[in-house]
Design a protein around this motif. Structure first.
Motif, mmCIF file in Angstrom:
data_model
loop_
_atom_site.group_PDB
_atom_site.id
_atom_site.type_symbol
_atom_site.label_atom_id
_atom_site.label_comp_id
_atom_site.label_asym_id
_atom_site.label_seq_id
_atom_site.Cartn_x
_atom_site.Cartn_y
_atom_site.Cartn_z
ATOM 1 N N ILE A 88 25.241 -144.957 53.681
ATOM 2 C CA ILE A 88 24.226 -145.101 53.111
ATOM 3 C C ILE A 88 23.328 -145.845 53.547
ATOM 4 O O ILE A 88 22.962 -146.414 54.709
ATOM 5 C CB ILE A 88 25.040 -146.133 51.738
ATOM 6 N N HIS A 89 22.106 -145.447 52.939
ATOM 7 C CA HIS A 89 19.969 -145.863 53.396
ATOM 8 C C HIS A 89 20.417 -147.591 53.524
ATOM 9 O O HIS A 89 19.924 -147.943 52.701
ATOM 10 C CB HIS A 89 19.453 -145.588 52.837
ATOM 11 N N ILE A 90 19.819 -148.435 54.443
ATOM 12 C CA ILE A 90 19.441 -149.340 54.238
ATOM 13 C C ILE A 90 18.159 -149.485 53.433
ATOM 14 O O ILE A 90 17.429 -150.439 53.269
ATOM 15 C CB ILE A 90 19.069 -149.574 55.858
ATOM 16 N N GLU A 91 16.857 -149.203 53.431
ATOM 17 C CA GLU A 91 16.277 -149.089 52.800
ATOM 18 C C GLU A 91 16.467 -148.606 51.553
ATOM 19 O O GLU A 91 14.907 -149.439 50.953
ATOM 20 C CB GLU A 91 15.355 -147.364 52.861
ATOM 21 N N ASN A 92 17.110 -148.590 50.709
ATOM 22 C CA ASN A 92 17.066 -148.717 49.027
ATOM 23 C C ASN A 92 18.008 -149.570 48.643
ATOM 24 O O ASN A 92 18.851 -149.545 47.716
ATOM 25 C CB ASN A 92 16.955 -147.203 48.800
#
Length: 222
Positions: A88-92
């Motif tokens: 999973i993305h750290i950005e969102n």
């Protein structure tokens, strides 16, 4: 051991089963699924139903890269469908630790993804909890993009961070990896190399998979 993960985003979906069989026969270690919802990234791909169908006929691990909003809602569905690894993305993801723990509690390996323009420093704390980091070497959303050259320097720096904080963490790299640069990426510190069009754009998918796998094996002997 360096692992090769063909990305089915670049496959011919009319011949998907045939091409998956070809990469497995060619020596693929994982199958990579780029899951996009049209919100976090500007594209829509596939959901857990596709992964579940493939899992029934696949004997190598399935690696689900979730480029989607509201990941906590969908993580259980992808793991139930057969995902062995979920990133999973750290950005969102504002509660990244909670999401990582959710993935682990359901029995899958947990990874965090970082985009090309995101500072590596954001990974410092989460490295204590994850099984792997997926470093994007293109901007996520579409297959067939060109490898961003600065990604090699980011990869080397990430390898230093991992060695200092949690050496058990594997580094996965995705985006623009092809025959001409796969050795360089492997030597810079990648443990898992995701290849899309660098495999599926070739007429003989099995032979190309075998060629890239042999290159990775040779990189470890040097």
């Amino acid at each position: 051991m360096k692992l090769l993960a063909p990305s089915i985003l670049s496959a011919d979906f009319y011949r998907l089963g045939e091409q998956i069989e070809a990469v497995i026969k060619g020596g693929a270690d994982l199958l990579h699924f780029d899951v996009m919802d049209g919100h976090f990234v500007p594209n829509i791909t596939f959901g857990p139903v596709v992964l579940e169908s493939i899992k029934k006929h696949c004997n190598i691990p399935l690696d689900a890269h979730l480029m989607i909003e509201n990941v906590d809602k969908y993580i259980p569905e992808f793991i139930k469908a057969g995902a062995d690894m979920v990133s999973i993305h750290i950005e969102n993801n504002y509660h990244i630790h909670r999401s990582i723990e959710l993935i682990k509690s359901l029995g899958a390996k947990a990874g965090v993804v970082i985009n090309p323009g995101t500072p590596l420093s954001l990974l410092e704390e989460v490295l204590h909890y994850v099984d792997f980091v997926l470093l994007m070497s293109v901007n996520p959303g579409f297959g067939g993009q060109k490898f961003i050259p600065r990604s090699l320097e980011r990869l080397r720096r990430l390898k230093e961070m991992v060695n200092a904080i949690n050496p058990k963490v594997l580094i996965e790299v995705d985006g623009g990896i092809k025959e001409e640069n796969i050795l360089e990426v492997a030597r810079a510190g990648a443990d898992i190399l995701v290849v899309g069009s660098g495999i599926f754009a070739h007429q003989d998918v099995q032979a190309q998979t075998r060629k890239l796998k042999n290159l990775l094996i040779s990189s470890e002997a040097l």
